[in-house]
Design an enzyme around this catalytic site. Structure first.
Site, short mmCIF file in Angstrom:
data_model
loop_
_atom_site.label_atom_id
_atom_site.label_comp_id
_atom_site.label_asym_id
_atom_site.label_seq_id
_atom_site.Cartn_x
_atom_site.Cartn_y
_atom_site.Cartn_z
N SER A 10 0.84 -1.20 0.00
CA SER A 10 0.00 0.00 0.00
C SER A 10 0.87 1.25 0.00
O SER A 10 1.66 1.48 0.92
CB SER A 10 -0.89 0.00 1.24
OG SER A 10 -1.53 1.26 1.35
N HIS A 35 -1.44 -1.26 -4.13
CA HIS A 35 -2.69 -0.85 -3.48
C HIS A 35 -2.65 0.66 -3.26
O HIS A 35 -1.66 1.19 -2.73
CB HIS A 35 -2.81 -1.60 -2.15
CG HIS A 35 -4.09 -1.37 -1.43
ND1 HIS A 35 -5.25 -2.06 -1.71
CD2 HIS A 35 -4.40 -0.51 -0.42
CE1 HIS A 35 -6.22 -1.65 -0.91
NE2 HIS A 35 -5.73 -0.71 -0.12
N ASP A 37 -4.78 3.87 -1.65
CA ASP A 37 -5.87 4.27 -0.76
C ASP A 37 -6.28 5.71 -0.99
O ASP A 37 -5.51 6.62 -0.70
CB ASP A 37 -5.40 4.14 0.69
CG ASP A 37 -5.22 2.70 1.12
OD1 ASP A 37 -6.18 1.92 0.97
OD2 ASP A 37 -4.11 2.36 1.58
N MET A 39 -8.60 8.65 0.23
CA MET A 39 -9.37 9.06 1.43
C MET A 39 -9.85 10.49 1.28
O MET A 39 -9.06 11.36 0.90
CB MET A 39 -8.49 8.96 2.67
CG MET A 39 -7.91 7.58 2.88
SD MET A 39 -6.84 7.56 4.32
CE MET A 39 -6.38 5.85 4.37
N HIS A 68 -8.50 1.61 -3.77
CA HIS A 68 -9.45 1.44 -2.65
C HIS A 68 -10.01 2.81 -2.31
O HIS A 68 -9.32 3.65 -1.74
CB HIS A 68 -8.64 0.84 -1.49
CG HIS A 68 -9.42 0.67 -0.22
ND1 HIS A 68 -8.81 0.33 0.98
CD2 HIS A 68 -10.75 0.76 0.06
CE1 HIS A 68 -9.72 0.24 1.92
NE2 HIS A 68 -10.90 0.50 1.41
N MET A 70 -12.00 5.17 -0.21
CA MET A 70 -12.65 5.44 1.09
C MET A 70 -13.25 6.83 0.97
O MET A 70 -12.74 7.82 1.52
CB MET A 70 -11.60 5.34 2.21
CG MET A 70 -11.28 3.91 2.56
SD MET A 70 -9.72 3.71 3.42
CE MET A 70 -8.63 3.65 2.02
N MET A 139 -11.75 -5.16 5.52
CA MET A 139 -10.89 -4.29 6.32
C MET A 139 -10.72 -4.90 7.70
O MET A 139 -11.71 -5.21 8.37
CB MET A 139 -11.49 -2.89 6.43
CG MET A 139 -11.47 -2.16 5.11
SD MET A 139 -10.49 -0.66 5.07
CE MET A 139 -9.04 -0.98 5.97
N GLY A 144 -8.63 4.50 7.51
CA GLY A 144 -8.22 5.90 7.66
C GLY A 144 -6.73 6.07 7.84
O GLY A 144 -6.18 7.08 7.43
N PHE A 145 -6.09 5.07 8.44
CA PHE A 145 -4.67 5.22 8.74
C PHE A 145 -3.94 3.89 8.58
O PHE A 145 -4.52 2.85 8.88
CB PHE A 145 -4.49 5.72 10.19
CG PHE A 145 -5.18 7.03 10.44
CD1 PHE A 145 -4.56 8.23 10.11
CD2 PHE A 145 -6.47 7.05 10.96
CE1 PHE A 145 -5.22 9.43 10.32
CE2 PHE A 145 -7.14 8.26 11.17
CZ PHE A 145 -6.50 9.45 10.84
N GLY A 147 -0.63 1.48 9.79
CA GLY A 147 0.11 1.25 11.03
C GLY A 147 -0.73 0.84 12.22
O GLY A 147 -0.24 0.88 13.35
N ASP A 177 -7.04 -6.13 4.32
CA ASP A 177 -6.36 -4.83 4.37
C ASP A 177 -6.37 -4.29 5.80
O ASP A 177 -7.43 -4.05 6.36
CB ASP A 177 -7.11 -3.87 3.42
CG ASP A 177 -6.43 -2.54 3.26
OD1 ASP A 177 -5.29 -2.37 3.74
OD2 ASP A 177 -7.05 -1.65 2.62
N GLY A 178 -5.17 -4.11 6.35
CA GLY A 178 -5.04 -3.50 7.68
C GLY A 178 -4.33 -4.41 8.66
O GLY A 178 -4.82 -5.50 8.97
N GLY A 179 -3.15 -3.99 9.10
CA GLY A 179 -2.42 -4.76 10.11
C GLY A 179 -1.88 -6.09 9.59
O GLY A 179 -1.66 -7.01 10.37
N GLY A 199 0.95 -2.10 4.19
CA GLY A 199 1.51 -0.75 4.10
C GLY A 199 2.74 -0.60 4.96
O GLY A 199 3.88 -0.74 4.49
N SER A 200 2.54 -0.34 6.25
CA SER A 200 3.67 -0.02 7.12
C SER A 200 4.65 -1.19 7.23
O SER A 200 5.88 -0.97 7.19
CB SER A 200 3.17 0.40 8.50
OG SER A 200 2.26 -0.55 8.99
C1 DX5 Z 1 -6.19 1.82 5.85
C2 DX5 Z 1 -5.83 1.50 4.43
C3 DX5 Z 1 -4.78 0.47 4.28
C4 DX5 Z 1 -3.45 0.83 4.86
C5 DX5 Z 1 -2.88 -0.42 5.46
O1 DX5 Z 1 -7.31 2.63 5.91
O2 DX5 Z 1 -6.98 1.04 3.71
O3 DX5 Z 1 -4.62 0.05 2.92
O4 DX5 Z 1 -2.54 1.35 3.92
O5 DX5 Z 1 -1.78 -0.09 6.21
P1 DX5 Z 1 -1.12 -1.10 7.23
O6 DX5 Z 1 -0.64 -2.29 6.44
O7 DX5 Z 1 0.00 -0.30 7.82
O8 DX5 Z 1 -2.16 -1.50 8.24
ZN ZN Z 2 -6.64 0.09 1.64
#
Ligand code: DX5
Ligand code: ZN
Length: 225
Positions: A10, A35, A37, A39, A68, A70, A139, A144-145, A147, A177-179, A199-200
């Site tokens: 991401s 990916h 995002d 927002m 994606h 949002m 999700m 939204g974020f 990490g 997606d997420g964590g 992502g992170s």
């Molecule tokens: C969060 C995003 C994710 C985000 C995932 O709202 O949709 O795609 O980039 O980031 P990590 O992998 O750090 O949870």
């Molecule tokens: Zn995403």
């Protein structure tokens, strides 16, 4: 379908002032998709980027762009993101009343329609639109974020989605997606995830190629053969 999952770094976690470096990292790691995002500061409490970013990244990669959205009432922007080069265009079930219509709109514009659900939405809420999607994005954090830590309860939704897909004889991909990281990936793969967004953890990895190989469980499938 290969026995290995699709990896989708991401770009949200990249340094936006060094996208060339971020894309080099993604390419050298042999990622499958990118990916992206989007927002809007209304559907989620953060603002990221719009179609120009998608278009500019698309000029520098041959990888599929997994966009994606949002964004509230995404129907206002489907044409713009399709023109920008999205391959998968995913909207949130919670972001518009006329979900079915928007999924058709996405297909008419030549993209593959995806639907995303936030942690509090049940998989069963998707029953009426399962035949209209090519991707289901679950999700596993509140959007939204980057990490954040994966919400363990969401794992059951991946299992539920895989069951529903079997029952309905559907073929959409299940994306998480997420964590997502080395610790959470094995259980997500076992639950039925086809696509892992990261992502992170991807951008923090000392060896991004090895990281994606671990996410995809490539070592495990080799051992299992
Ligand atoms: C969060 C995003 C994710 C985000 C995932 O709202 O949709 O795609 O980039 O980031 P990590 O992998 O750090 O949870
Ligand atoms: Zn995403």
């Amino acid at each position: 379908m290969s026995n290995s999952v699709i990896t989708a770094p991401s770009i949200l976690s990249a340094d936006f002032s060094d996208l060339t470096g971020a894309l080099a990292r993604i390419h050298e790691a042999h990622a499958d998709w990118i990916h992206m995002d989007v927002m809007d500061g209304a559907f989620v409490p953060n603002i990221s980027f719009g179609p120009k970013m998608i278009q500019d990244v698309g000029k520098r990669t041959d990888l599929p762009l997994d966009v994606h959205l949002m964004v509230e009432r995404p129907e206002r922007y489907i044409e713009a993101f399709a023109r920008a080069g999205a391959e998968y265009l995913t909207i949130h079930l919670e972001a518009t009343v006329h979900v079915h219509r928007v999924l058709q709109q996405i297909r008419e514009h030549g993209c593959k329609p995806g639907i995303a659900i936030v942690p509090s939405t049940q998989v069963s809420a998707l029953a009426e639109i399962l035949d209209d999607i090519e991707l289901l994005l679950i999700m596993t954090v509140n959007p939204g974020f980057g990490g954040q830590d994966l919400i363990p309860r969401c794992l059951m939704k991946v299992t539920a989605a895989a069951e529903l897909r079997r029952e309905r004889e559907a073929s959409f991909l299940i994306s998480v997606d997420g964590g997502v990281n080395r610790e959470t990936a094995p259980s997500l793969r076992r639950a039925g995830a086809d696509v892992l967004v990261s992502g992170s953890a991807f951008f923090d990895a000392a060896d991004p190629k090895q990281f994606l190989s671990d996410l995809a469980g490539e070592g495990e499938s080799r051992r299992a053969r």
